[in-house]
Each structure stands twice: as C-alpha cells, then as structure tokens.
Design an enzyme around this catalytic site. Sequence first.
Site, short mmCIF file in Angstrom:
data_model
loop_
_atom_site.label_atom_id
_atom_site.label_comp_id
_atom_site.label_asym_id
_atom_site.label_seq_id
_atom_site.Cartn_x
_atom_site.Cartn_y
_atom_site.Cartn_z
N HIS C 155 0.85 -1.19 0.00
CA HIS C 155 0.00 0.00 0.00
C HIS C 155 0.88 1.24 0.00
CE1 HIS C 155 -3.22 -2.80 1.09
NE2 HIS C 155 -4.06 -1.86 0.70
N LYS C 159 -0.16 4.95 4.62
CA LYS C 159 -1.17 4.11 5.30
C LYS C 159 -0.79 3.92 6.76
CE LYS C 159 -3.57 -0.35 4.89
NZ LYS C 159 -4.94 0.20 4.94
#
Lengths: 266, 266, 266, 266
Positions: C155, C159
């Site tokens: 990701h 995040k």
Amino acid sequence: MDTIRVAVTGAGGRMGREVVKMVLQDEQLTLAAAVSPSAGPVDAGTLVGLQACGVTVTPDLETALANAQADVLVDFTVPHAVYDITKTAIEHGVRPVIGTTGFTPEQIEELDKLCQSQGIGGLIAPNFSIGAILMMKFAAQASKYMPHVEIIEYHGDQKLDAPSGTSIKTAELISEVRQELRQGNPKEKETIEGARGGHYDGFRIHSVRLPGIFAQQEVIFGGYGQTLKIRHDSYERAGYMPGVNVAVKKVMTYTGLIYGFEHVMD
Amino acid sequence: MDTIRVAVTGAGGRMGREVVKMVLQDEQLTLAAAVSPSAGPVDAGTLVGLQACGVTVTPDLETALANAQADVLVDFTVPHAVYDITKTAIEHGVRPVIGTTGFTPEQIEELDKLCQSQGIGGLIAPNFSIGAILMMKFAAQASKYMPHVEIIEYHGDQKLDAPSGTSIKTAELISEVRQELRQGNPKEKETIEGARGGHYDGFRIHSVRLPGIFAQQEVIFGGYGQTLKIRHDSYERAGYMPGVNVAVKKVMTYTGLIYGFEHVMD
Amino acid sequence: MDTIRVAVTGAGGRMGREVVKMVLQDEQLTLAAAVSPSAGPVDAGTLVGLQACGVTVTPDLETALANAQADVLVDFTVPHAVYDITKTAIEHGVRPVIGTTGFTPEQIEELDKLCQSQGIGGLIAPNFSIGAILMMKFAAQASKYMPHVEIIEYHGDQKLDAPSGTSIKTAELISEVRQELRQGNPKEKETIEGARGGHYDGFRIHSVRLPGIFAQQEVIFGGYGQTLKIRHDSYERAGYMPGVNVAVKKVMTYTGLIYGFEHVMD
Amino acid sequence: MDTIRVAVTGAGGRMGREVVKMVLQDEQLTLAAAVSPSAGPVDAGTLVGLQACGVTVTPDLETALANAQADVLVDFTVPHAVYDITKTAIEHGVRPVIGTTGFTPEQIEELDKLCQSQGIGGLIAPNFSIGAILMMKFAAQASKYMPHVEIIEYHGDQKLDAPSGTSIKTAELISEVRQELRQGNPKEKETIEGARGGHYDGFRIHSVRLPGIFAQQEVIFGGYGQTLKIRHDSYERAGYMPGVNVAVKKVMTYTGLIYGFEHVMD
C-alpha cells in the site's frame, strides 16, 4: 598448464556435491580432496553420480589439507563452522572460496591479514550469481533517484536465518548511496507485530520462506505514480557454479581476502 | 525572475489536462495558450477542475502561437499530427517538448536542424518517467552479461500501436551493447501464429493490452539456472508530470533537438 | 421508479469525492447529503469537479441525517470515527455502506442487531473490488491443496495500519480451510527482528509501504518444485466504485448487517 | 499387497530419468521395464544415479511390453512418437500415463475406445502439477467476472512448440465460460508483426523462451482500475512427480481414457 587443485568441504551436502561435480567436469581443475563428516568413505565421483575419480571422501579437514596439496578450498557449509574452516585453510596456504555468510567484520579483517601474511588470495561471497550481483548493483544505483525502497527475499522454508545474506548485502549497498530517509507514516501502527518487516537504516526487509523456492529477491522502489522493481530468481544450486568456477580461477591471481564476488568480476 | 510561458496542445485530452494542471500549479511557469480542436471555448483552468486562469482554450494552433509569446510547447497528442505540430512550434521560435512517439529518424534530424537554425532547444521523448529511464538503462547494462532477453510491455486495451514506443526504445538500447545472438530453438514452431511475439534484432517483444493497466514493462534476462527481471509500472498519467516539469525548464537551456529524456537528466 | 437517496460522509476526502461523483453520475441515485467537517460550505458537485448539484457540503452528520431523508449512507473515512457514524446512521434508519476496517466482532454483532431492530440492511466491507474478492476466494481454495502460504500486501507509504484489512480477511478465509501447520524451520532465527513478517495462525503476512502504490496483494503458495501466486493490483480509488454502486443498490433489498462484499455478489 | 508394475519410455531423457527414480523410490511401485533407444544397455537404477535395480534399459518397446508384465506405461517423450507408443501400450493391456501433448481429438477418441475394449484405464495430461491445475481452474472461474484476459507462458529457450500445451489447455477452459469478446482496439496496428501475440478465440497468448526457465505461466485479467494475476511457476521436472505418482495409482482404478490430470484429482 598445471591444473588448479581444489579441496571441497561439505562434499556430502547438496551444494558441496555440485561443487565436486563442477570440479570433476572442468579439465583445468583437479579434485584434491573431498571432506564430509558423514558421507564417506566412498569415491567422491561415485558420490555425485559421476564415474569414480580416485579421491575418497574423508571426514577430517586437517588431515585432508595436510596431504592434498590443494591450491583452493571451496566451502558452502553452515555458518557456525565456516570461520574455523576458513582459518585452517589459510594456515595451510590454501586459498579459501567461501559461499557461506555469517562472518563478523572483525573476522573478515583478521582473515584478510592472514591471507596477506601467507601471500595468498581468498574470497568470501554471499552470492556467486551474476544475475544477483547485477540486481544488487542496479538496486544501489536506483536508490539514488528513487530513495523509497523495500526488499523482499524468498527462500526455501528450511532456511535457518532471516533475512538472507544477499538481502543484507543489498541493503548495505543501498545505504551507502541513498539519502537518509525514514520511510513510512511516522504514526504507522502494526496490528500484527512484525508485519512491516525488519528495519534496516530507514527501510524494510521482508523474508518469505516457502517450500519449492530456492532463492529469489525483489527490490522495489516507489515514487510519484510509479514503481520500479529489480528481481532475481535463482532456480537451482547449479546456477551458482559458473560463478564458483570463475572464483576458483580468479583467487589464484591476487593476494588478500576479497569480500563480494562482484569485486572479482571483470 | 520571469516565468516560462508554456503552450499546451491537446489540452482537452487526458494527458493534456494533466499538463495544464501542472503548469498552473507551478509558480515558475505561466500558461500561455491551451489548444484543443473541440474542448473550448472555456477557461483552461475551469476545464481541468482548477480556478479560472484567464486563458481560453482555442482551436487553432497557428493563431495561438502567433499571439501567445510562448517559450515552450508541450504536446502529448496522437502520432499522426505531431510532426506538423512540432515543426510549426519551432518555426514560431517555440521550444517543443513532445511526448508522442512516431517520428522517423529523418524527421528527427530535420527538426533538429530547424531548432539549430532558430537557436532554440527541443525535446522528443517517448517516456518522461524517471523509473522507466532507469529500467531502460539497467536493461542495456544487463544485456552485456546476460544476452538472452525478452521484453513484455503492458498497456491499456485501447492503445493503437504495438509494441510501445518505450519497448522499442529499450530494444534499441539493448541492441547497441548486446552480443549478436539469435535466441530460441532454430527449429521452433508456432502452432498459433504470433505466439512468440515480435522479432527485434534476435530477441522478442510481447505487447499485452488490457483495461485497467496504464503502462508497465518488464525486461527479462535468462541464464544458467536464473532469471533477472527489471520492471517498471506506471500507474497514472500524473506520474509523467515531474519529468515533464523538468523538461520544460531544461529545454530553455540548450540549443538543438534532443531525443530521449535520459539525456536531459543530470 | 424512485431513486435511492445517498448520503456521503468524508465528502472532502479522496475516496469520498469519488463516491459523490459516482452518485451524481448514476441516474438511479440521488445525492441526499454530503458531510465533511472542513470541505464546505460549497456545492458538492463543484467540489468534485462536476456541475453544481444543489447539495451543499455540511459539517454535521446528525443534522444532515435529520434533514436529508437518506436511504443509504456511504462512508470511507478513518477507522476511529466509523463506529459512531455507522451507529448514528442506523439509528436514523439509514442503511450503512461502510468501506472502512477496524470494527471489533462485538461491534459488528451489535450493529447487526440494531439493523435488525430497525428493519434495514447494512454492509461493512474492507474491499469493494471484484478482483480482490476473487483473489481471496481463490487463495482460500488453493490453501486446501497447498497449505504452505504467505501473504504480501503493498500500500501507499502513508497508510497507518499494517497489515491491511484485506490481508487479514484473506488470512481468515485461508485459516478456515487450511490444515493446521506451523510453517518454516522451527529453529529459524531472525537476525533483524520482524524480517519474517507478522504471524497469523501458522503463516506470515508482510506489509510493504511505498509511495506510488495504491493497493496490491499477492498470496504465494509453495510446494514440491513449484509456487502458485494469486495477485490483485488495484490502481486507483475509482476501481472500487463499480462495487460501491452495486452495494448501495443491494443494501436496499435485505435486512441485517452483512460483513464482506462477496456475500452480496450474485 | 501387490505392487504396480511400471514401464517407462524415454528412460534416458531428463523427464524419463525422474520417472524411473520416482518408481524405484516408491515401495508400492515396481520398475517393470525401462525403454530408451540409445541409453542402454545399462542398469536403469545406475542410469539415474541410484543403486542397480536389476532392470536393464532396452531399446525396443514391443519386446519390453511383451516380457515385462507391466500394469502401467509412463511416457514423457516427444510428440511425434507418442501416439504409436500409447496405442502399442493399450494393445498390450498396459495402462498409458502420458505427459506429452500433441494428440488430435480424433486420436484421443480412438484411444479411449481402445482402452474401453481392453477394459483398462488411461490418462493423457499436458500437466501433472497440482499448482498448474489450480491455476487453470481459477483462470476459468475469473474469466466469468473479468472477461478481458491474456496469457503469458515462459519456458526454456530450447522448447520446440509455441504456445505451450498448458497455455492452450488454459485458453480452452477460459473459452468455455468467458463471454464472447474480441479484445483490444479494433484499429490496433502492429508495427512489429507478432508483437500482440497469438490469437485464441478473441484473446491473446504470448510465449517467452529463455534459458534458465523451466515452466511458468501467468494469466492476467484486466478490469476497471485493477488487474488480477494467477501465476504458476514450476521450477524443476521433479515437481511433476507427485502428480505422476498419483496418476499411476489412479489409472489402475477406472476404465477408459481420461484427458487432463484434474479429472483424476479428488
């Protein structure tokens, strides 16, 4: 031309057998000794599925080195034994070509001095694969331009140590040129401990262990709207042998201990 | 300091809109003109979802260039129009920064002469992505050591031409350094025509076209028991903009037409 | 036919804007309210780069729900606020469609009861992507035959939580069918803590965080001389919208809270 | 319990040797005959690097089958010879387990009838790998939801035929369930012929051939803002052996010729 006389430790292990095969199949090399605590006594050629070669596998390294007139010792055994093996080889004037990781910087320095005083060469390398070395080189270059990086390495599920020697070596090379940067969100939170991998100088290393995999590594760089990946997949032990073959010949040509196969590449 | 005045063609297209946005958001740049055959008349800022900027999108390039006092023209339109657009820009003394492929070597040479005679710089580049350029550079380097190579490139399913400009550029760079080698089994037989991909100087290029993909490329090298992969994934048009921004500024500093963004990188 | 009236929280956030766009562009849906603590007051259509739609972004959820006669509330905001938002929606008789993770099993049970007592449907799903759901389904199936598995998820570097909700969901689905098995060498040793990733029921999850990546996950199975990989790459927020659109319509047709988008797929 | 008596053709080839090894190492199996036109006369055990087993490699299949009282014949030889070998085996009442592709549908039907009339089972399978079969199964399932698909398969550079048998089998399975769809831009133009790969029922297959690769395949699905990839990497011939072992035992339990290993999996 005289052939190079090669002694092999761990001759009964999977990597050692490949080395014995490689030596027996190269006319420029002669198998001087094959050492294994448990595989013998048996002819080393027979042991590896080739014709008998007249060299019997022997359990004791000291005795083998005393009698074999070896020029080079090749060792791919386990980390805990390798320092003693390397030191013993050098003391007998035999050039070590070592494919095991686990040396401390102090040990490497000491072994280098020992090589110097004996007037012989030596090589310790976590990786003998040309593809792996290109991977490391490119990874270091890319980190100058794309400093956000993570390393994922994949090995068989029975490997003892994590992360791999190659991944640590790669991380070292990256750290030398990458701008200082602590990646990720400072408020990042692991809901499962360890999920974000091991921490190395501001970036992460992840170690995957699964049966069926030999040795693979991917270095991933992330930037604005893009990723760059450099990946090396090594599929079999034999893939190291072209590099080991080069190393055995190169180690005859210089004095002192070199760390890293890339430094003996042309 | 004066700002650089930038004209944008294809301002209504997806890439053109990103360029307009990038220009409006950089204080060192001024939007001089926005050209689109069908998007206007509308304020160029409003068109791209930003505040009105006082520049109305206009359908005619000649008129725009005559009035806009532009320093640089940025064009990411379709291949068939780009040669005329580039030539027109140079004739108006406007430096072209062109992100479209499809020029012949003769055209590039001619446009270079035109730039020289006008005393201005110009840049044509199939790729403005730093990651893509590293990929190409590493691919060329690797092909010296591992000459067995294939290229796979992935783009959206509506792309007209195959293979991509980037893959051809990569193939050119590889060919310059790779030893001559016709890969594959000489008796190889395609049971489905085209399965083995397009042929380039002894190796193959494969073009995948699927919705959801923007632009990706993998260069794979195979050798004894191993593969090395260098992969660049570009996820969005905006990923080119840092490079386009650099190009617009660089093109002010030299004379003549340069082909390839890598040649204007530091 | 009456349209479905949709309220959107976090309307000023990146995901919320996509939801507002999606609602405004579907004739079967009507934007009932757009809530954002800081983005307004501004017309919600203008906010997302579309035409003004007559709905002004408002900071207070309670007020919005009291006045908007919404049928459905869509929320993709941060974990810490989502439980209260969901509960508030249900209490107002508004069906929640929630794309945020971070609920405890007890909270889900409680919200389910609340939905039941109100006689309305609700959906909480860590992932609205058809490709991601296929990945999870296939991963669970494969783990029956190839029980050696690891998950790597990728990701963006900002995040907050690791591992991702999708990877935990995948791990749960695998655990339900996989034979009990503690993978890896029992004597395995991490020389860098965390390198082997997070531990989940005998196998590992690794979380990579790099700029340029939106959401990707690979599930790798290893077996005798082979690996099987199932990988989903999500390139942009808009990729969730087809799924969210389906969910908004589906949630009108049942009673009670469903966890997981796969359970509302045909 | 009586052991199953297994004859092996192509015993001197790389795959045949693995089969001989596998048979010799399983107590439930007995090596009945080893056939190779050129490898013998030599003991079959010695040939594969194991202890002598008392079976001498013989050049003639007919003679071997007449004398060996074999229950099963395993063949991984080249396509052009395999039909005759299979037919001969069945006529001798020996169950064929065939790992070679290249049969026509008519041939398969004929061989099935022959098996039926002899009252014995038979199996022809392009792939004996559990991972590969899961890949094919998942690929077919995914194509229902994500009909935009391409296949890339990777094999060693000396492989004769392209695309691979596995990729064609995968394409068949996908075609059975995928909605009819001609992918790509209708105006698409190949500037290098073959770049877009081989055409199969509206989608594409690409064949990569590089040294160091054994057998790999990736099926890629593209959709709105996302891709789904299912990839199987087979690293060594031995990876097929667990499947071949299962097949040899299964083929004893049914009547008629089955095409595809997936149909004998539980």
